[in-house]
Design a protein around this motif. Sequence first.
Motif, PDB file in Angstrom:
ATOM      1  N   LEU A 168      -3.044   4.475   8.569  1.00 27.73           N
ATOM      2  CA  LEU A 168      -3.637   4.021   9.688  1.00 27.73           C
ATOM      3  C   LEU A 168      -1.892   3.698  10.489  1.00 27.73           C
ATOM      4  O   LEU A 168      -1.411   3.600  11.613  1.00 27.73           O
ATOM      5  N   LEU A 169      -1.206   2.641  10.355  1.00 26.29           N
ATOM      6  CA  LEU A 169       0.291   2.199  10.800  1.00 26.29           C
ATOM      7  C   LEU A 169       1.083   3.401  10.528  1.00 26.29           C
ATOM      8  O   LEU A 169       1.889   3.688  11.592  1.00 26.29           O
ATOM      9  N   ALA A 170       1.038   4.411   9.624  1.00 27.10           N
ATOM     10  CA  ALA A 170       1.323   5.709  10.480  1.00 27.10           C
ATOM     11  C   ALA A 170       0.884   6.859  11.315  1.00 27.10           C
ATOM     12  O   ALA A 170       1.818   7.172  12.053  1.00 27.10           O
ATOM     13  N   LEU A 171       0.274   6.275  11.305  1.00 26.75           N
ATOM     14  CA  LEU A 171      -0.735   7.465  12.806  1.00 26.75           C
ATOM     15  C   LEU A 171      -0.299   6.582  14.059  1.00 26.75           C
ATOM     16  O   LEU A 171       0.440   7.822  14.528  1.00 26.75           O
ATOM     17  N   TYR A 172      -0.173   5.542  14.381  1.00 23.73           N
ATOM     18  CA  TYR A 172       0.966   4.450  15.765  1.00 23.73           C
ATOM     19  C   TYR A 172       1.890   4.928  14.884  1.00 23.73           C
ATOM     20  O   TYR A 172       2.718   5.653  15.987  1.00 23.73           O
ATOM     21  N   SER A 173       2.798   4.938  13.738  1.00 21.86           N
ATOM     22  CA  SER A 173       4.065   5.106  13.485  1.00 21.86           C
ATOM     23  C   SER A 173       4.233   5.415  12.175  1.00 21.86           C
ATOM     24  O   SER A 173       4.239   4.841  12.109  1.00 21.86           O
ATOM     25  N   PRO A 174       4.922   6.636  11.750  1.00 21.60           N
ATOM     26  CA  PRO A 174       5.565   6.416  10.695  1.00 21.60           C
ATOM     27  C   PRO A 174       6.371   5.466  10.157  1.00 21.60           C
ATOM     28  O   PRO A 174       6.936   4.616   8.769  1.00 21.60           O
ATOM     29  N   TRP A 175       7.644   4.980  11.395  1.00 19.54           N
ATOM     30  CA  TRP A 175       8.248   3.946  11.153  1.00 19.54           C
ATOM     31  C   TRP A 175       7.747   2.414  10.901  1.00 19.54           C
ATOM     32  O   TRP A 175       8.060   2.218  10.401  1.00 19.54           O
ATOM     33  N   LEU A 176       6.332   2.574  11.483  1.00 21.33           N
ATOM     34  CA  LEU A 176       6.083   1.071  11.522  1.00 21.33           C
ATOM     35  C   LEU A 176       5.175   0.853  10.018  1.00 21.33           C
ATOM     36  O   LEU A 176       5.216  -0.019   8.921  1.00 21.33           O
ATOM     37  N   ALA A 177       4.558   2.333   9.612  1.00 24.25           N
ATOM     38  CA  ALA A 177       4.332   2.063   7.872  1.00 24.25           C
ATOM     39  C   ALA A 177       6.043   1.711   6.617  1.00 24.25           C
ATOM     40  O   ALA A 177       5.449   1.392   5.799  1.00 24.25           O
ATOM     41  N   LEU A 178       6.922   2.476   6.933  1.00 22.67           N
ATOM     42  CA  LEU A 178       7.306   2.972   5.936  1.00 22.67           C
ATOM     43  C   LEU A 178       8.060   1.297   5.569  1.00 22.67           C
ATOM     44  O   LEU A 178       7.779   1.031   4.745  1.00 22.67           O
ATOM     45  N   GLY A 179       8.509   0.420   6.865  1.00 26.06           N
ATOM     46  CA  GLY A 179       8.582  -1.029   6.093  1.00 26.06           C
ATOM     47  C   GLY A 179       8.096  -1.666   5.466  1.00 26.06           C
ATOM     48  O   GLY A 179       8.443  -2.154   4.389  1.00 26.06           O
ATOM     49  N   PRO A 180       6.842  -1.699   6.077  1.00 26.76           N
ATOM     50  CA  PRO A 180       5.742  -2.295   4.717  1.00 26.76           C
ATOM     51  C   PRO A 180       6.032  -1.588   3.305  1.00 26.76           C
ATOM     52  O   PRO A 180       5.360  -2.360   2.252  1.00 26.76           O
ATOM     53  N   LEU A 181       5.768  -0.599   3.329  1.00 26.20           N
ATOM     54  CA  LEU A 181       5.804   0.660   1.632  1.00 26.20           C
ATOM     55  C   LEU A 181       6.635   0.287   1.313  1.00 26.20           C
ATOM     56  O   LEU A 181       6.749  -0.380  -0.253  1.00 26.20           O
ATOM     57  N   VAL A 182       8.138  -0.307   1.865  1.00 23.66           N
ATOM     58  CA  VAL A 182       9.634  -0.381   1.083  1.00 23.66           C
ATOM     59  C   VAL A 182       9.032  -1.820   0.456  1.00 23.66           C
ATOM     60  O   VAL A 182       9.084  -1.951  -0.659  1.00 23.66           O
ATOM     61  N   LEU A 183       8.667  -2.989   0.947  1.00 20.34           N
ATOM     62  CA  LEU A 183       8.569  -3.934   1.282  1.00 20.34           C
ATOM     63  C   LEU A 183       7.346  -4.138   0.111  1.00 20.34           C
ATOM     64  O   LEU A 183       7.522  -5.222  -1.287  1.00 20.34           O
ATOM     65  N   LEU A 184       6.413  -3.662  -0.364  1.00 20.09           N
ATOM     66  CA  LEU A 184       4.863  -3.953  -0.668  1.00 20.09           C
ATOM     67  C   LEU A 184       5.805  -2.901  -2.085  1.00 20.09           C
ATOM     68  O   LEU A 184       5.114  -3.708  -3.496  1.00 20.09           O
ATOM     69  N   ALA A 185       6.701  -1.849  -2.621  1.00 22.58           N
ATOM     70  CA  ALA A 185       6.814  -1.253  -3.913  1.00 22.58           C
ATOM     71  C   ALA A 185       8.325  -2.752  -3.877  1.00 22.58           C
ATOM     72  O   ALA A 185       7.918  -2.977  -5.675  1.00 22.58           O
ATOM     73  N   ILE A 186       8.671  -3.217  -3.671  1.00 19.80           N
ATOM     74  CA  ILE A 186       9.418  -3.816  -4.299  1.00 19.80           C
ATOM     75  C   ILE A 186       8.946  -5.306  -5.074  1.00 19.80           C
ATOM     76  O   ILE A 186       8.761  -6.239  -5.767  1.00 19.80           O
ATOM     77  N   ALA A 269       6.057 -10.663   2.796  1.00 24.09           N
ATOM     78  CA  ALA A 269       5.384 -10.996   3.772  1.00 24.09           C
ATOM     79  C   ALA A 269       6.409 -10.805   4.998  1.00 24.09           C
ATOM     80  O   ALA A 269       5.999 -11.492   6.207  1.00 24.09           O
ATOM     81  N   LEU A 270       7.491 -10.317   4.255  1.00 24.98           N
ATOM     82  CA  LEU A 270       8.234  -9.390   5.521  1.00 24.98           C
ATOM     83  C   LEU A 270       7.881  -8.697   6.406  1.00 24.98           C
ATOM     84  O   LEU A 270       8.820  -8.325   7.467  1.00 24.98           O
ATOM     85  N   SER A 271       6.149  -7.351   5.838  1.00 25.43           N
ATOM     86  CA  SER A 271       6.136  -6.927   6.618  1.00 25.43           C
ATOM     87  C   SER A 271       5.833  -6.946   8.144  1.00 25.43           C
ATOM     88  O   SER A 271       5.884  -6.408   9.167  1.00 25.43           O
ATOM     89  N   HIS A 272       5.101  -8.824   7.792  1.00 28.85           N
ATOM     90  CA  HIS A 272       5.010  -8.965   9.253  1.00 28.85           C
ATOM     91  C   HIS A 272       6.088  -9.086  10.272  1.00 28.85           C
ATOM     92  O   HIS A 272       6.019  -8.335  11.752  1.00 28.85           O
ATOM     93  N   ALA A 273       6.917  -9.833   9.795  1.00 25.21           N
ATOM     94  CA  ALA A 273       8.075  -8.902  10.499  1.00 25.21           C
ATOM     95  C   ALA A 273       8.954  -7.948  11.185  1.00 25.21           C
ATOM     96  O   ALA A 273       9.070  -7.547  12.724  1.00 25.21           O
ATOM     97  N   TRP A 274       8.915  -7.177  10.035  1.00 31.43           N
ATOM     98  CA  TRP A 274       9.260  -5.812  10.403  1.00 31.43           C
ATOM     99  C   TRP A 274       8.044  -5.295  11.193  1.00 31.43           C
ATOM    100  O   TRP A 274       9.000  -4.491  12.862  1.00 31.43           O
ATOM    101  N   VAL A 275       6.817  -5.475  11.306  1.00 32.70           N
ATOM    102  CA  VAL A 275       5.874  -4.939  12.376  1.00 32.70           C
ATOM    103  C   VAL A 275       6.270  -5.186  13.445  1.00 32.70           C
ATOM    104  O   VAL A 275       5.800  -5.075  14.883  1.00 32.70           O
ATOM    105  N   LEU A 276       5.970  -6.757  14.075  1.00 28.41           N
ATOM    106  CA  LEU A 276       6.357  -7.369  14.984  1.00 28.41           C
ATOM    107  C   LEU A 276       7.520  -7.076  15.585  1.00 28.41           C
ATOM    108  O   LEU A 276       7.577  -6.660  16.796  1.00 28.41           O
ATOM    109  N   GLY A 277       9.239  -6.957  14.982  1.00 29.72           N
ATOM    110  CA  GLY A 277      10.061  -6.740  15.517  1.00 29.72           C
ATOM    111  C   GLY A 277       9.935  -4.829  16.132  1.00 29.72           C
ATOM    112  O   GLY A 277      10.410  -4.971  17.003  1.00 29.72           O
ATOM    113  N   LEU A 278       9.367  -4.314  15.642  1.00 31.38           N
ATOM    114  CA  LEU A 278       9.493  -2.821  15.591  1.00 31.38           C
ATOM    115  C   LEU A 278       8.680  -2.186  16.303  1.00 31.38           C
ATOM    116  O   LEU A 278       8.792  -1.368  17.447  1.00 31.38           O
ATOM    117  N   GLY A 279       7.362  -2.889  16.306  1.00 29.83           N
ATOM    118  CA  GLY A 279       6.532  -2.471  16.891  1.00 29.83           C
ATOM    119  C   GLY A 279       6.554  -3.278  18.743  1.00 29.83           C
ATOM    120  O   GLY A 279       6.335  -2.664  19.641  1.00 29.83           O
TER     121      GLY A 279
END
Length: 593
Positions: A168-186, A269-279
């Motif tokens: 869903l985040l990728a549908l809104y914007s691929p950049w919104l999904a990229l941050g959480p994806l990287v942070l989740l993987a780490i 949890a930094l995914s919050h900051a990524w989506v809020l800031g970029l969004g």
Amino acid sequence: MGERGFPQGSPLLRCLAIYGEMPGRFALTAVLLAAVNVALVGQQVMVGHAVQEAQHGRLVAAGPDGVLHYDRAWFWVALLIGLSLARAAVQYGAGLLSLSIGQRLLTILRGRILTQIQRLDLAYHWRHGVGEMVTRMTRDADKVRDALINFWRQIFETGLIVAISLGLLALYSPWLALGPLVLLAIGIGLLWSEADTLVALDRRIGDAYDAVTQDLSEGVNGVRVIKAFSLGEARAERFRRHVDLFRVEARAAIRHACRSIPLPQTIIALSHAWVLGLGAWMVAHGALGLGALVAAMLVVNTLVLRIESIGRLLQVIADARASAARIWEVLDAEPVINSGSAPLPEGPIGFRLSHAAASPLGDGATVLRDLSLAVQPGEVVALVGATGSGKSILTALLPRLVEVDEGRVELGSAETGWRDVRTSDLHALRRRVHVLPQESFLFSDTLAANLRLCAPDATDDELRAALDKAAAGELLARLEDGLETRVGDRGATLSGGQRQRVCLARALLADADILVLDDATSALDAQTERRAIDNIRKLRAERPVTLLIVASRLSTALAADRVAVLSGGRIVAEGTHEQLSQDSAAYRDLMGL
């Protein structure tokens, strides 16, 4: 697949494969949980659409007459409430199904462990204590069940949430999904790197818990000895030391989890900051609607909360991996003794051992060596020997409770021929050769139920007749409820002699051709013992019963047709009491002559 149809690989995944025995419930639960999680993300998307309509003034509209119309607002409220109620009902059903599956899995695991424990030979049980077996059935099985129930509530659902949310985040914007994806993987990578350490720590906890269970079992079963020697305080102190060790190991695991899990959770949890800031930046530049940002924040919030719970689940999974490994150590163990297929000779049978050698623990410590002994059908033979000479091991060779390393153990007679016990059907062998050990074990049930273990269809009259043959006929007169008297744990309400006679009656009901009394009359007085042996002799008129009696008293030796003397792992003398009294110094020493 394993030899008995168990899949190979990770112990926990092997337990998970048991779900394959209930594919219908498994598939239905998966569908319901998938629907629940899709509905959850759908709710969040609807909230975003409602916010978007509110931003554009369509949620509450003013009519020509200036009256506010809430039709659209009520539409979204009704839709969200209806979806919430439907989701709650489906989630309730999925929860019940997952719990049902977990309980079914626990039942299957415990049933297989119990069946396997019965399959394994005595040597395995001698090497592993009661506490260890009990721990596998209780603590370890419960941990595996808890982990696999959490598999549904955490791993499966979280996997769906991650896939749907990132999509869903990728549908809104691929950049919104990229941050959480990287942070989740780490974050997940850091969590997974700690799994082996947590498994090792739980393994140590399991070993400490084994000691606690074993000590508790011995404290309950040996309560008479403890009281007799006033050992209560010493045993309590020993138990406290085992509990303290268990507590130390448990604390070490908890401390490690507390140090290792917060960091990856913080990164996720930094995914919050990524989506809020970029969004927010995208909304400011018109690249994203406000409603879409609200929906994205709700989605990422659910995503982070679910992933953070993975940290707590990791401890459960690590515990379960260690417990599953301990369970499969038992389930994968192969018995040394396997059944043959050849039938035993019909009619009365005796036995003979030819140059037999045995090391019961399989550690190379030979107890019996080059032992030869022949007993004819219907013969009563007493076996005497010093303590530790291997008398009990010899008796265990006949029904293959212990396997010979060399030589042969054969059943039969000169008329019907001899059959090696290793080629015989094991079930038939143990039905026709009954070994009565010195330890008189009765189950916590009625007297009648204990007697019927080997003869479930026996009538009350047959039970009384068996008690009479075992010189225990007067026992019923002393019991208020007769055959329906409950004998307590291990027959605690009966005396030692009474327990031995009840066990002898049970053995007679088994209608075996060879009856071995491994010092099983040691608690009887000489007169009662002689009466029981004479009653067994009388069975010769109906059907010869071959009787081998491990004897430690002169009165037992006198009641036998002949005596065999065991010393140094061999039979060193055979003959009647009179012959051995004259010719065997070893026999005279053993009998105190």
